[in-house]
Enzyme design. Structure first.
Site, mmCIF file in Angstrom:
data_model
loop_
_atom_site.group_PDB
_atom_site.id
_atom_site.type_symbol
_atom_site.label_atom_id
_atom_site.label_comp_id
_atom_site.label_asym_id
_atom_site.label_seq_id
_atom_site.Cartn_x
_atom_site.Cartn_y
_atom_site.Cartn_z
ATOM 1 N N TRP A 28 0.847 -1.192 0.000
ATOM 2 C CA TRP A 28 0.000 0.000 0.000
ATOM 3 C C TRP A 28 0.892 1.256 0.000
ATOM 4 O O TRP A 28 1.899 1.271 0.707
ATOM 5 C CB TRP A 28 -0.898 -0.024 1.243
ATOM 6 C CG TRP A 28 -1.974 1.002 1.217
ATOM 7 C CD1 TRP A 28 -1.980 2.184 1.912
ATOM 8 C CD2 TRP A 28 -3.188 0.945 0.480
ATOM 9 N NE1 TRP A 28 -3.133 2.871 1.637
ATOM 10 C CE2 TRP A 28 -3.898 2.142 0.750
ATOM 11 C CE3 TRP A 28 -3.744 0.010 -0.398
ATOM 12 C CZ2 TRP A 28 -5.138 2.428 0.188
ATOM 13 C CZ3 TRP A 28 -4.978 0.297 -0.956
ATOM 14 C CH2 TRP A 28 -5.659 1.481 -0.677
ATOM 15 N N HIS A 54 0.222 -5.251 7.182
ATOM 16 C CA HIS A 54 -0.764 -5.407 6.105
ATOM 17 C C HIS A 54 -0.074 -5.755 4.788
ATOM 18 O O HIS A 54 -0.432 -5.265 3.726
ATOM 19 C CB HIS A 54 -1.606 -4.134 5.982
ATOM 20 C CG HIS A 54 -2.405 -3.848 7.215
ATOM 21 N ND1 HIS A 54 -3.742 -4.180 7.341
ATOM 22 C CD2 HIS A 54 -2.036 -3.313 8.405
ATOM 23 C CE1 HIS A 54 -4.156 -3.830 8.553
ATOM 24 N NE2 HIS A 54 -3.148 -3.307 9.223
ATOM 25 N N ASP A 69 -7.320 -7.964 8.317
ATOM 26 C CA ASP A 69 -7.502 -6.716 9.051
ATOM 27 C C ASP A 69 -8.223 -7.063 10.349
ATOM 28 O O ASP A 69 -9.292 -7.688 10.327
ATOM 29 C CB ASP A 69 -8.396 -5.738 8.271
ATOM 30 C CG ASP A 69 -7.660 -5.041 7.142
ATOM 31 O OD1 ASP A 69 -6.447 -5.250 6.972
ATOM 32 O OD2 ASP A 69 -8.335 -4.267 6.426
ATOM 33 N N HIS A 76 -7.949 -2.040 13.340
ATOM 34 C CA HIS A 76 -7.389 -1.277 12.210
ATOM 35 C C HIS A 76 -8.124 0.064 12.034
ATOM 36 O O HIS A 76 -7.509 1.086 11.788
ATOM 37 C CB HIS A 76 -7.523 -2.139 10.952
ATOM 38 C CG HIS A 76 -6.803 -1.635 9.741
ATOM 39 N ND1 HIS A 76 -5.649 -0.877 9.783
ATOM 40 C CD2 HIS A 76 -7.079 -1.804 8.410
ATOM 41 C CE1 HIS A 76 -5.253 -0.607 8.548
ATOM 42 N NE2 HIS A 76 -6.096 -1.143 7.703
ATOM 43 N N HIS A 94 -14.320 0.019 5.552
ATOM 44 C CA HIS A 94 -13.689 -0.605 6.726
ATOM 45 C C HIS A 94 -14.493 -0.341 7.996
ATOM 46 O O HIS A 94 -14.647 -1.233 8.834
ATOM 47 C CB HIS A 94 -12.256 -0.096 6.896
ATOM 48 C CG HIS A 94 -11.266 -0.744 5.976
ATOM 49 N ND1 HIS A 94 -11.031 -0.318 4.698
ATOM 50 C CD2 HIS A 94 -10.436 -1.809 6.157
ATOM 51 C CE1 HIS A 94 -10.103 -1.079 4.138
ATOM 52 N NE2 HIS A 94 -9.728 -1.999 4.997
HETATM 53 ZN ZN LIG Z 1 -5.265 -4.456 5.606
#
Ligand SMILES: [Zn+2]
Length: 211
Positions: free
Chosen positions: A17, A47, A53, A57, A163
């Site tokens: 990421w 991650h 996750d 998180h 999320h």
């Molecule tokens: Zn993640």
């Protein structure tokens, strides 16, 4: 019984990421240089690659990676194939996929799988993610675990709503699956994240089996 490894190989240079630490994985002692044993060192973000996750998180009081329920991480799972034309998984897409009521573990195979074919180290911002409307639909269906084949479950630059919704409902998220070797159908999922104390996520070895 067939075993499908749906985990990415963790290696130096692999896509992470944007802004996350790059993977370091190398040998600090080497037999060919006179050492008694090969011993590797690694440094990576929680991650990295195929990973879970934890609710922590995005949820300040959420549970941590070492507290995730094994009875959700292991069990029957359905792989659903999302048509290649779909750029974002919305509630309408969820309806069109005719997902069965059971099991409560869902893995989405999307056009993201093509990125693993490229074997590129570049992050791919155009990946398919799950938007808020679809997240709400999954929560309403009582889904306990959701997986996807790129390194975030939510569309790029829109991480928080998805999320918040999924982790707020205590759903387990698996990101970075490599689902190229499996087609739509029912499997048994084994997802075993590293038991990292207090962490918000953890790399996992994930396999699917089928009788
Ligand atoms: Zn993640």
């Amino acid at each position: 019984m067939k075993i499908f490894d749906v985990s990415l190989t963790i290696r130096e240079g692999m896509a992470v990421w944007p802004g996350e630490p790059l993977v370091v994985l190398n040998r600090r002692t080497k037999i060919e240089e006179g050492a008694h044993a090969n011993v590797s060192f690694m440094s990576l973000g929680a991650h990295t690659g195929t990973h879970v996750d934890a609710p922590f998180h995005f949820i300040a009081e959420g549970s941590k990676a070492d507290e995730m329920p094994l009875d959700v991480l292991v069990g029957p799972a359905q792989v659903v194939e999302v048509p290649g034309a779909v750029k974002v998984i919305t509630a309408d897409v969820i309806t069109s996929l005719k997902i069965s009521d059971e099991p409560k573990r869902l893995l989405f195979k999307t056009s993201n799988s093509k990125y693993w074919d490229l074997e590129t180290n570049e992050f791919q911002p155009g990946f398919v993610g799950i938007d808020l409307s679809a997240s709400e639909a999954l929560v309403n269906r009582g889904i306990r675990l959701v997986g996807i084949d790129y390194i975030s479950v939510s569309p790029y630059k829109n991480s928080k709503p998805t999320h918040d919704e999924l982790l707020g409902a205590h759903m387990i998220i698996i990101e970075g699956l490599d689902l190229r070797s499996v087609s739509a159908g029912l499997y048994t999922l084994y997802c075993l994240p590293l038991k990292l104390h207090g962490a918000d996520g953890a790399p996992a070895r994930v396999i699917l089996t089928q009788e």
